[in-house]
Enzyme design. Structure first.
Site, mmCIF file in Angstrom:
data_model
loop_
_atom_site.group_PDB
_atom_site.id
_atom_site.type_symbol
_atom_site.label_atom_id
_atom_site.label_comp_id
_atom_site.label_asym_id
_atom_site.label_seq_id
_atom_site.Cartn_x
_atom_site.Cartn_y
_atom_site.Cartn_z
ATOM 1 N N THR A 30 -46.144 13.913 38.271
ATOM 2 C CA THR A 30 -46.217 14.721 37.053
ATOM 3 C C THR A 30 -44.842 14.940 36.431
ATOM 4 O OG1 THR A 30 -46.210 16.722 38.418
ATOM 5 C CG2 THR A 30 -48.360 15.894 37.691
ATOM 6 N N ASN A 164 -54.726 10.756 40.165
ATOM 7 C CA ASN A 164 -53.745 10.141 41.063
ATOM 8 C C ASN A 164 -54.030 10.534 42.515
ATOM 9 O OD1 ASN A 164 -51.555 8.649 41.799
ATOM 10 N ND2 ASN A 164 -50.052 9.856 40.657
ATOM 11 N N ARG A 166 -53.849 10.221 46.607
ATOM 12 C CA ARG A 166 -53.077 9.763 47.761
ATOM 13 C C ARG A 166 -53.771 10.287 49.006
ATOM 14 N NH1 ARG A 166 -51.660 7.295 44.163
ATOM 15 N NH2 ARG A 166 -49.574 6.850 43.352
ATOM 16 N N ALA A 226 -56.822 -3.535 31.864
ATOM 17 C CA ALA A 226 -57.711 -3.050 30.811
ATOM 18 C C ALA A 226 -58.202 -1.667 31.192
ATOM 19 C CB ALA A 226 -58.897 -3.995 30.621
ATOM 20 N N ALA A 252 -44.780 4.373 38.691
ATOM 21 C CA ALA A 252 -44.886 5.167 37.458
ATOM 22 C C ALA A 252 -45.586 4.440 36.327
ATOM 23 C CB ALA A 252 -43.517 5.664 36.991
ATOM 24 N N ASP A 255 -48.129 6.965 35.456
ATOM 25 C CA ASP A 255 -47.487 8.171 34.921
ATOM 26 C C ASP A 255 -47.043 7.962 33.481
ATOM 27 O OD1 ASP A 255 -47.778 8.970 37.572
ATOM 28 O OD2 ASP A 255 -45.705 8.508 38.088
#
Length: 308
Positions: A30, A164, A166, A226, A252, A255
């Protein structure tokens, strides 16, 4: 100018070089998005907790140099930031080691300052957070944050949630699925990917994954270059433009996509045009090492009024 609050954690990053030496920098999903948002022209504050140590001071100075606001950073006496190390083998595969269980941000939802911090979220135009953000807190802390997001939405603030995922942050997948569903319900925009969602919902096809997300605006990045946009029930596929150079580091990519997409949407672009902007910035970022590319490598953003 649009005001954005990005909530999460930035850690100390140690990278092992081929000769065995370590280099030090900082990283966090973030935070990366906040930096790219600031570079694109948004007014963005980073919401987190740090210690009162010199490394935390360095982080603050680095964020300020990028134009990221730090007034919402709580400083905790005697605490330290989290730390992780990246080890790369001969084939270029990366392995991560984390030391973050006692990091300053873990207590962000249970501080004397927490009530005021969460109430201030209603003053922004957009709140951005990720599944990594949610994984930092216990169940009570996550529920407290989700309640604050719902309150801010009642005041007209939009909420964007990035999936995201993990696995190391979610040892209990049932807890993860529960947290994701609450975040979906509290969000206006969900930035998702097949890669993030399949560990939680094994075997689901893209249609099924989309059906699990309650938000009216969803970007589902596919496992090819895509994405699928679902906006108030209407779906469109957006192809990523070919990458102009050699891909050297995918750190990233997501991000930076999130930053360009959200900036475009807040600037009035339609979702498809915003997705094209996201793919455009991400396609540049992956051609450079590290999460944050040099300022002079930032691309000219494609027109945001592209017909959708």
């Amino acid at each position: 100018m649009m005001r954005i609050a990005s909530i999460g954690e930035c850690m100390i990053e140690l990278r092992q070089m081929p000769d065995g030496h370590l280099t030090r920098s900082f990283g966090g999903d973030t935070l990366n998005t906040a930096v790219y948002l600031a570079r694109l022209g948004a007014s963005v504050d980073y919401v987190t907790a740090l210690g009162d140590d010199p490394l935390s001071d360095e982080m603050i100075a680095g964020w300020q140099s990028e134009g990221v606001g730090t007034e919402q950073v709580v400083r905790l006496k005697g605490k330290l930031p989290g730390l992780y190390m990246i080890e790369t083998n001969r084939a270029g595969e990366r392995r991560f080691y984390h030391w973050r269980d006692a990091s300053a941000v873990r207590g962000l939802m249970s501080l004397p300052e927490t009530d005021a911090l969460l109430a201030s979220l209603a003053e922004y135009d957009l709140i951005y957070l990720s599944a990594i953000t949610l994984s930092l807190f216990d169940i009570a802390g996550r529920d407290r944050l989700i309640a604050a997001l719902q309150h801010a939405r009642g005041a007209g603030v939009r909420v964007a949630f990035d999936t995201n995922f993990r696995a190391r942050g979610w040892p209990d997948l049932d807890l993860a699925r529960n947290a994701f569903q609450k975040a979906f319900a509290a969000s206006d925009i969900v930035l998702a990917s097949v890669e993030d969602l399949l560990p939680l919902y094994p075997g689901d096809a893209e249609d099924k994954l989309l059906s699990r997300i309650e938000a009216e605006e969803v970007v589902l990045k596919r496992d090819i270059p895509a994405s699928i946009i679902r906006h108030y029930g209407q779906r469109q596929r957006v192809e990523a433009e070919p990458v102009s150079g050699a891909v050297v580091d995918t750190t990233a990519a997501g991000d930076s996509f999130a930053a360009a997409y959200l900036y475009a949407r807040l600037s009035g672009a339609q979702p498809v045009a915003a997705a094209r902007a996201g793919h455009h910035l991400a396609g540049t970022v992956v051609c450079h090492p590290g999460a944050i590319i040099p300022r002079d490598a930032m691309p000219d953003m494609i027109a945001l009024d592209t017909p959708s």
